[in-house]
Motif scaffolding. Structure first.
Motif, PDB file in Angstrom:
ATOM      1  N   TYR A 232       0.827  -1.211   0.000  1.00 25.77           N
ATOM      2  CA  TYR A 232       0.000   0.000   0.000  1.00 25.77           C
ATOM      3  C   TYR A 232       0.855   1.252   0.000  1.00 25.77           C
ATOM      4  N   ILE A 233       1.969   1.199   0.709  1.00 28.20           N
ATOM      5  CA  ILE A 233       2.791   2.391   0.883  1.00 28.20           C
ATOM      6  C   ILE A 233       3.368   2.883  -0.444  1.00 28.20           C
ATOM      7  N   CYS A 234       3.427   2.017  -1.446  1.00 30.91           N
ATOM      8  CA  CYS A 234       3.934   2.454  -2.751  1.00 30.91           C
ATOM      9  C   CYS A 234       2.966   3.392  -3.460  1.00 30.91           C
TER      10      CYS A 234
ATOM     11  N   GLN B  34       9.897   2.629   0.664  1.00 32.69           N
ATOM     12  CA  GLN B  34       9.884   3.434   1.884  1.00 32.69           C
ATOM     13  C   GLN B  34       9.937   4.907   1.545  1.00 32.69           C
ATOM     14  N   PRO B  35       8.912   5.665   1.966  1.00 34.43           N
ATOM     15  CA  PRO B  35       8.843   7.085   1.611  1.00 34.43           C
ATOM     16  C   PRO B  35      10.095   7.867   2.020  1.00 34.43           C
ATOM     17  N   ARG B  36      10.319   8.951   1.284  1.00 34.41           N
ATOM     18  CA  ARG B  36      11.449   9.844   1.565  1.00 34.41           C
ATOM     19  C   ARG B  36      10.947  11.059   2.346  1.00 34.41           C
TER      20      ARG B  36
ATOM     21  N   GLU C 285       0.619  -2.354   6.908  1.00 37.95           N
ATOM     22  CA  GLU C 285       1.202  -1.605   5.792  1.00 37.95           C
ATOM     23  C   GLU C 285       2.240  -0.564   6.199  1.00 37.95           C
ATOM     24  N   SER C 286       2.367  -0.263   7.480  1.00 38.89           N
ATOM     25  CA  SER C 286       3.399   0.685   7.900  1.00 38.89           C
ATOM     26  C   SER C 286       4.753   0.176   7.412  1.00 38.89           C
ATOM     27  N   CYS C 287       5.527   1.055   6.790  1.00 30.49           N
ATOM     28  CA  CYS C 287       6.799   0.581   6.241  1.00 30.49           C
ATOM     29  C   CYS C 287       7.845   0.442   7.338  1.00 30.49           C
ATOM     30  N   GLY C 288       7.534   0.967   8.526  1.00 28.10           N
ATOM     31  CA  GLY C 288       8.369   0.667   9.682  1.00 28.10           C
ATOM     32  C   GLY C 288       9.505   1.624   9.968  1.00 28.10           C
ATOM     33  N   GLN C 289       9.715   2.636   9.112  1.00 28.76           N
ATOM     34  CA  GLN C 289      10.895   3.466   9.367  1.00 28.76           C
ATOM     35  C   GLN C 289      10.685   4.554  10.426  1.00 28.76           C
ATOM     36  N   CYS C 290       9.431   4.903  10.747  1.00 22.92           N
ATOM     37  CA  CYS C 290       9.204   5.912  11.792  1.00 22.92           C
ATOM     38  C   CYS C 290       8.594   5.239  13.020  1.00 22.92           C
ATOM     39  N   PRO C 291       9.243   5.336  14.181  1.00 25.00           N
ATOM     40  CA  PRO C 291       8.700   4.672  15.370  1.00 25.00           C
ATOM     41  C   PRO C 291       7.254   5.057  15.708  1.00 25.00           C
ATOM     42  N   PRO C 292       6.833   6.332  15.631  1.00 24.66           N
ATOM     43  CA  PRO C 292       5.441   6.632  16.009  1.00 24.66           C
ATOM     44  C   PRO C 292       4.430   5.871  15.147  1.00 24.66           C
ATOM     45  N   CYS C 293       4.773   5.676  13.892  1.00 19.93           N
ATOM     46  CA  CYS C 293       3.863   4.973  12.989  1.00 19.93           C
ATOM     47  C   CYS C 293       3.935   3.475  13.230  1.00 19.93           C
ATOM     48  N   ARG C 294       5.157   2.951  13.257  1.00 17.25           N
ATOM     49  CA  ARG C 294       5.341   1.501  13.427  1.00 17.25           C
ATOM     50  C   ARG C 294       4.701   1.040  14.735  1.00 17.25           C
TER      51      ARG C 294
ATOM     52  N   THR D 127       4.165  13.634  12.947  1.00 18.08           N
ATOM     53  CA  THR D 127       5.510  13.400  13.468  1.00 18.08           C
ATOM     54  C   THR D 127       6.332  12.474  12.583  1.00 18.08           C
ATOM     55  N   THR D 128       5.827  12.156  11.395  1.00 17.39           N
ATOM     56  CA  THR D 128       6.464  11.067  10.639  1.00 17.39           C
ATOM     57  C   THR D 128       6.854  11.481   9.226  1.00 17.39           C
ATOM     58  N   VAL D 129       7.605  10.600   8.569  1.00 14.14           N
ATOM     59  CA  VAL D 129       8.095  10.889   7.219  1.00 14.14           C
ATOM     60  C   VAL D 129       6.951  11.047   6.227  1.00 14.14           C
ATOM     61  N   CYS D 130       5.958  10.173   6.287  1.00 14.59           N
ATOM     62  CA  CYS D 130       4.815  10.329   5.386  1.00 14.59           C
ATOM     63  C   CYS D 130       3.548  10.367   6.216  1.00 14.59           C
ATOM     64  N   VAL D 131       2.401  10.495   5.560  1.00 14.72           N
ATOM     65  CA  VAL D 131       1.165  10.659   6.324  1.00 14.72           C
ATOM     66  C   VAL D 131       0.394   9.353   6.527  1.00 14.72           C
ATOM     67  N   LEU D 132       1.037   8.211   6.295  1.00 13.12           N
ATOM     68  CA  LEU D 132       0.322   6.963   6.603  1.00 13.12           C
ATOM     69  C   LEU D 132      -0.042   6.923   8.083  1.00 13.12           C
ATOM     70  N   SER D 133       0.848   7.436   8.895  1.00 11.04           N
ATOM     71  CA  SER D 133       0.615   7.465  10.330  1.00 11.04           C
ATOM     72  C   SER D 133      -0.642   8.273  10.647  1.00 11.04           C
ATOM     73  N   ASP D 134      -0.767   9.448  10.050  1.00  8.47           N
ATOM     74  CA  ASP D 134      -1.975  10.268  10.218  1.00  8.47           C
ATOM     75  C   ASP D 134      -3.188   9.558   9.621  1.00  8.47           C
TER      76      ASP D 134
HETATM   77  S1  SF4 Z   1       4.792   7.240   8.513  1.00 11.83           S
HETATM   78 FE1  SF4 Z   1       6.926   6.519   8.436  1.00 11.83          FE
HETATM   79  S2  SF4 Z   1       6.827   4.350   9.066  1.00 11.83           S
HETATM   80 FE2  SF4 Z   1       4.751   4.990   8.568  1.00 11.83          FE
HETATM   81  S3  SF4 Z   1       4.553   4.370   6.432  1.00 11.83           S
HETATM   82 FE3  SF4 Z   1       5.159   6.548   6.416  1.00 11.83          FE
HETATM   83  S4  SF4 Z   1       7.375   6.492   6.259  1.00 11.83           S
HETATM   84 FE4  SF4 Z   1       6.739   4.422   6.833  1.00 11.83          FE
END
Ligand code: SF4
Ligand SMILES: Cc1cc2nc3c(=O)[nH]c(=O)nc-3n(C[C@H](O)[C@H](O)[C@H](O)COP(=O)(O)O)c2cc1C
Ligand code: FES
Lengths: 423, 173
Positions: free
Chosen positions: A166-168, A184-186, A338-347, A383-390
């Motif tokens: 999904y993250i793609c 993994q988002p930039r 689906e969290s890509c795991g690179q940001c702790p708040p999201c993972r 607080t994260t690299v992308c908005v999947l967390s939001d």
């Molecule tokens: S918020 Fe961070 S950990 Fe979550 S999917 Fe986006 S880049 Fe990956």
């Protein structure tokens, strides 16, 4: 008013012959004679906003691409269509791939792009084959290749097949994936318009956004902007699913009453049951109560006013007998997966939200879990690299806030009183 | 399909040609990794360590990169799946429309859990996320084919056909 879906009902609508018989590729020819800057201006004037989820004005985004750089510029067409509830882009690729290709020619010419990638989710094997055949037809006709329609403009189109993530669908995850990496988002900035695919300026647009371009060029920006509302111009494809009589994809001009649209076009709630709630823009969008759905109009402004969003236009209808705790358990499980795991708040956040909602669903939750959920959500926002967390925290907050009593009832009853299945 | 070892792994003629075309489509060699993995999975059935090492060598990238990418994407299979790979959607709309019941039915009828494969290699089962077909939920994908509006009756018919060795045409059910 049908713009994107105008050809959907035609026999063999996916073929070049049928597309051209209906006036297809005239817009590309017209654009090629207008000059790139004029095309960008026209699209800006049309007010066309991105249909992938964020609703950003397409022409404005194109304007962010730096001028006169000594680098290639790329177009990535986002056909990842992963937002749960969304199933519209596949219809475009299945039934009118040439409209998409014509849109790609227009966008590419406008921005000065010579290579476009169409990123299609890996499951859409049939749609990929259809679109590839259409691309081949367009090459054979000289509509793609080194000299598009004899204009001297060169354009290649490459279809890139995703592989299940999904993250793609997130624009920088998509770019990483085309580059042959994990999706993994930039961090942004830099935005893709400046540093994107292969470190070059890149435009990312959704399939439906691109497919609106032929109409805009043919009929003019003013015509397009006269449809809908001042801030939501034109039409949109709505994917309607869940507890409705007639699920499906419906093209609709913006600005109509939300609930009337569902009643008129999709037949209202299945089996004449009462409406409980509606998801207006994909699983990431905050839920609307039945009252909110009745007073909302179908456009970006009205849904923002109600604290939600139009997103990808994926409307999921919940009838009175749907368990929202169970629905939320499904949603949180999805984002945790689906969290890509690179940001702790999201993972961590998506994982914990799912654990807690699941425990309430099975009857093992406590009242303090509800505030815990809201606290976890708070830590996941912004607080994260992308908005999947939001995208996970937003619906969770809305379900718990607007339907708190349903969660409380699960906790006090020690389980669910709704039927296991509603469809 | 015979067992492959690192020494004998190579794209066949058709896939080699497609691989060469793929290389030309991207400005950087490394970008051909996803399509190359698709080709390899199509030919060898799964992406074993040896197959990944082969693909990596063809793209002049570290095997660990091919490994990481193969693990990241759910549609790349490190282990062989069944001849009929049943992918049942478990996302929002499908679960509303009864995919839980279908899951129990399949588990029972085929005798495997999600992630499992029958001993005869005929079936494997995977629960997947939204397949982009929610308007016709619940949805099952078998290999590359979508089966929509699935009921227990239709599910039975699909399994029956598969047991006879053919994937039915969804239109014919
Ligand atoms: S918020 Fe961070 S950990 Fe979550 S999917 Fe986006 S880049 Fe990956
Ligand atoms: C987690 C996540 C998933 C996304 N998935 C999709 C998708 O499947 N399709 C899509 O077009 N946009 C998706 N987007 C939005 C893209 O990042 C991007 O905004 C969009 O493709 C831009 O095109 P548009 O301006 O034409 O809408 C997603 C965003 C996020 C954060
Ligand atoms: S929820 Fe199953 S296809 Fe979308």
């Amino acid at each position: 008013m049908k713009i994107i879906s105008a050809n959907f009902e035609k026999k063999d609508s996916h073929t070049l012959a049928v597309y051209e018989a209906g006036g297809g590729y005239a817009a590309a020819r017209k654009a090629l004679s207008m000059g790139g800057g004029a095309v960008v201006e026209e699209v800006k004037k049309s007010g066309l906003r991105g249909r992938g989820g964020a609703g950003f004005p397409a022409g404005v985004k194109w304007g962010f691409v730096p001028k006169g750089v000594d680098q290639p510029v790329y177009l990535c067409v986002n056909a990842d269509e992963g937002e749960p509830g969304t199933f519209k882009d596949r219809h475009i690729m299945e039934k009118d791939p040439h409209r998409l290709i014509e849109g790609i020619i227009i966008a590419s010419y406008a921005v000065g792009i010579h290579t476009a990638f169409i990123y299609v989710r890996g499951e859409y094997v049939f749609q990929i084959a259809r679109t590839q055949r259409a691309v081949d037809e367009a090459y054979a006709k000289g509509y793609l290749g080194p000299d598009v329609m004899g204009s001297g403009f060169a354009l290649d189109v490459v279809i890139h097949r995703g592989a299940g993530a999904y993250i793609c669908g997130e624009e920088t995850g998509l770019i990483e994936s085309i580059e042959g990496k994990k999706g993994q988002p930039r961090p942004k900035p830099p935005f893709p318009a400046v540093v994107g695919l292969f470190r070059c300026p890149t435009v990312v647009n959704n399939v439906e956004t691109i497919s609106a371009l032929p109409f805009i060029i043919n009929e003019g920006a003013e015509k397009y902007a006269s449809l809908g509302t001042p801030k939501s111009t034109g039409t949109m494809l709505f994917s309607v699913s869940g507890m409705v009589e007639k699920p499906g994809v419906y093209e609709q001009e913006f600005g109509v009453n939300f609930w009337e649209f569902l009643e008129k076009r999709a037949g209202g709630v299945k089996g004449g049951r009462a409406l409980k709630a509606v998801v207006p823009g994909g699983s990431s969008s905050p839920i609307l109560t039945a009252d909110e759905a009745r007073s909302a109009t179908l456009d970006y402004e009205s849904l923002a006013e109600k604290g939600s969003m139009l997103g990808s236009g994926a409307i999921i209808v919940y009838s009175e007998d749907v368990c929202l705790v169970r629905a939320l358990a499904v949603i949180t499980r999805f984002y945790a997966h689906e969290s890509c795991g690179q940001c702790p708040p999201c993972r961590e956040g998506t994982y914990w939200l799912h654990r807690i909602v699941k425990r309430i669903e099975t009857g093992a939750g406590t009242m303090s879990d509800l505030d815990l959920i809201l606290r976890v959500c708070g830590n996941m926002r912004g607080t994260t690299v992308c908005v999947l967390s939001d995208a996970c925290a937003m619906p969770v907050e809305s379900y718990v806030r607007k339907f708190r009593s349903e969660f409380e009832e699960h906790i006090t009853r020690g389980g669910c009183r709704f039927p296991a299945e509603t469809g | 399909m015979e067992k492959h070892t690192a020494a004998t792994i190579a794209f066949d003629e058709e896939r080699e040609a497609r691989f060469q075309r793929t290389l030309r489509a991207y400005p950087e060699k490394g970008a051909a990794l996803l399509p190359a993995l698709w080709l390899a999975q199509e030919q060898f059935g799964s992406l074993s360590d040896d197959v990944l090492a082969y693909v990596a060598s063809r793209l002049e990238c570290a095997p660990v990169k091919a490994f990481a990418v193969a693990e990241f994407y759910t549609m790349y299979k490190r282990e062989r799946v069944g001849r009929f790979h049943l992918q049942l959607c478990r996302n929002l709309t499908c679960s509303l429309m009864g995919s839980e019941k279908l899951r129990a039915f399949i588990e029972n009828a085929v005798g495997i859990q999600p992630g499992g494969r029958t001993p005869d290699g005929l079936f494997s089962l995977e629960l997947v996320e939204c397949l982009g077909s929610c308007g016709t939920a619940p949805v099952l994908r078998v290999n590359d084919t979508y089966f929509e509006n699935i009921t227990i009756e239709r599910m039975k018919a699909i399994l029956e056909n598969c047991r006879k060795g053919t994937l039915p045409d969804p239109e014919s059910l």
